[in-house]
Design a protein around this motif. Sequence first.
Motif, PDB file in Angstrom:
ATOM      1  N   GLY A 190       0.821  -1.201   0.000  1.00  0.00           N
ATOM      2  CA  GLY A 190       0.000   0.000   0.000  1.00  0.00           C
ATOM      3  C   GLY A 190       0.856   1.252   0.000  1.00  0.00           C
ATOM      4  N   ARG A 191       0.428   2.281  -0.694  1.00  0.00           N
ATOM      5  CA  ARG A 191       1.171   3.535  -0.766  1.00  0.00           C
ATOM      6  C   ARG A 191       0.749   4.455   0.377  1.00  0.00           C
ATOM      7  NH1 ARG A 191      -0.437   2.282  -6.107  1.00  0.00           N
ATOM      8  NH2 ARG A 191       1.334   1.709  -7.404  1.00  0.00           N
ATOM      9  N   CYS A 192       1.663   5.281   0.820  1.00  0.00           N
ATOM     10  CA  CYS A 192       1.400   6.174   1.948  1.00  0.00           C
ATOM     11  C   CYS A 192       0.458   7.293   1.519  1.00  0.00           C
ATOM     12  CB  CYS A 192       2.716   6.756   2.454  1.00  0.00           C
ATOM     13  SG  CYS A 192       2.502   7.929   3.799  1.00  0.00           S
ATOM     14  N   ALA A 193      -0.575   7.498   2.325  1.00  0.00           N
ATOM     15  CA  ALA A 193      -1.582   8.519   2.000  1.00  0.00           C
ATOM     16  C   ALA A 193      -1.398   9.798   2.806  1.00  0.00           C
ATOM     17  CB  ALA A 193      -2.985   7.964   2.247  1.00  0.00           C
ATOM     18  N   GLN A 194      -0.388   9.852   3.674  1.00  0.00           N
ATOM     19  CA  GLN A 194      -0.274  11.032   4.535  1.00  0.00           C
ATOM     20  C   GLN A 194      -0.155  12.336   3.752  1.00  0.00           C
ATOM     21  OE1 GLN A 194       1.611  11.242   8.224  1.00  0.00           O
ATOM     22  NE2 GLN A 194       1.759   9.042   8.534  1.00  0.00           N
ATOM     23  N   PRO A 195       0.655  12.416   2.683  1.00  0.00           N
ATOM     24  CA  PRO A 195       0.753  13.691   1.964  1.00  0.00           C
ATOM     25  C   PRO A 195      -0.522  14.078   1.213  1.00  0.00           C
ATOM     26  CG  PRO A 195       2.668  12.304   1.555  1.00  0.00           C
ATOM     27  CD  PRO A 195       1.637  11.426   2.189  1.00  0.00           C
ATOM     28  N   ALA A 227       3.227  18.203  -4.948  1.00  0.00           N
ATOM     29  CA  ALA A 227       2.643  17.539  -6.112  1.00  0.00           C
ATOM     30  C   ALA A 227       3.583  16.468  -6.658  1.00  0.00           C
ATOM     31  CB  ALA A 227       2.324  18.573  -7.193  1.00  0.00           C
ATOM     32  N   ASP A 228       4.894  16.776  -6.687  1.00  0.00           N
ATOM     33  CA  ASP A 228       5.871  15.789  -7.165  1.00  0.00           C
ATOM     34  C   ASP A 228       5.937  14.593  -6.221  1.00  0.00           C
ATOM     35  OD1 ASP A 228       8.242  14.959  -8.854  1.00  0.00           O
ATOM     36  OD2 ASP A 228       9.217  15.164  -6.893  1.00  0.00           O
TER      37      ASP A 228
END
Length: 347
Positions: free
Chosen positions: A269-274, A316-317
Motif C-alpha cells: 500500500g502507498r502512503c496517503a499522509q501527503p 505535487a511531485d
Amino acid sequence: MTSPAPGSPAIGQVFSDSRKVSKFLAKADPLEILAAELGPRFADYRRRWDLARSFREIPPFPLHVDYELKSDCNLRCPMCPMAGRGMGPAGGPELSLPAVKALIDEGLAQGQASLGFGGLWEPLLSGDLPEIIGYGRERGLVEAMFNTNGLLLDERTGRDLIDSGLTRIMISLDAARPETYRLMRPGSDLGLVEDNILAFLGLRERAKSRLPLVRLSFCLTRHNQAELGPFLERWEDKVDFFSLQSYGRFGAEAPSLFPDHSPVPPPSGRCAQPFKRLLVRHDGQVLPCCDLSGLSLGLGLAGQGLARIWSGASLADLRRRLLGDSPGCFPEACQDCQSKFRPSPTA
C-alpha cells in the motif's frame, strides 16, 4: 501481531491502522462515539478523510495539521528517536502562540477539520496547549488530539484540557510493572502516571463529558510482551480504547537495549499522509507526514502559508512519486519509513 483477548466482553472490536503496524482494541468503535458526540460535521470530515486516504480525492487544504511547538521531551524512551539526543540547549526555536493561531485561522478558512500536536516533543511541556486547542475548537475545528507520556498530566492541566474541547488523548504506558516501565520509560514513574490517568478519567466523569476519548498505547518488545495481558485487564474497564504497536527500528538512533529483528518487506500500500495532512515543526519547517523519517522532505516554511505549500510543486511531485508503479519510485525517506518496522516479538 497477535490480538490478545479480542473476544472478551470489554474489548470486543479489533481495528488495524492503515500501515498495519498497530492494532486498536476497543469496547466500541471510537469513530462511532466521536460521530455521536460531534455530529454531522465529524461524519463529513471522516468522509473526506477516507476519500483522501484512498487516493480518490485531494482536498484543497490539509484536513489535519500537526504542530510541534518545541523540540524537546521530558523523557528519553529507548524506542523513540529522542533516545539518541541530548536534552539540548534551552531557548531553541519554538512556534509562537500568535503564529499557531494565524495558521489555524488560515486552515479554518480553507477546510481544515482537525488539529494535533506531533513531531519530536512532549506536548504537555507547552503551557499554551489548552489555549491553542480551545482556540481551534471554538472557531470550528471538529477534532483536536495529541499523544503524551502522561507524566505531566496533573489535575489542573487535565481540567484545562477537558474544558478546551480536546476530543482524543493518547497516553503511552507500555508496561504493567514498575520494573518494566523503568526500562521502557526511563525517568518516569508508573505509579504517578497511572494516578494521573485515573484522575483525568475522574475529571471527565465529573464534567459529565464523554470526551476526550482516552487511549492507552502499548509498544510491544521482548521486555514487556508478557505484561500485555495484565495491562489490558487493568485498564479495559477504564479507558476507551488501546493501541498495540509494533516496535520499529530508527537507524543509528535505535538503542542497543532492544534486539534486531529481520526486516519486514515494505507494504504494497502507498502512503496517503501527503494527501490528507501536514506537520509544522518548531522552527516553522513544514513536512508532508507525521513520521520522523520524513524530516528530509521539507516543503518550505509555514510563513509562506500552508495553502501555498499544499498546492505547491514539491508536494505535487511527492504525490506523483508515491502513486508510482513500484516502491522504487518512492523517495528514499518514504522507503526508509516503510522498511524500518519489524515484527513484534509475538508475531
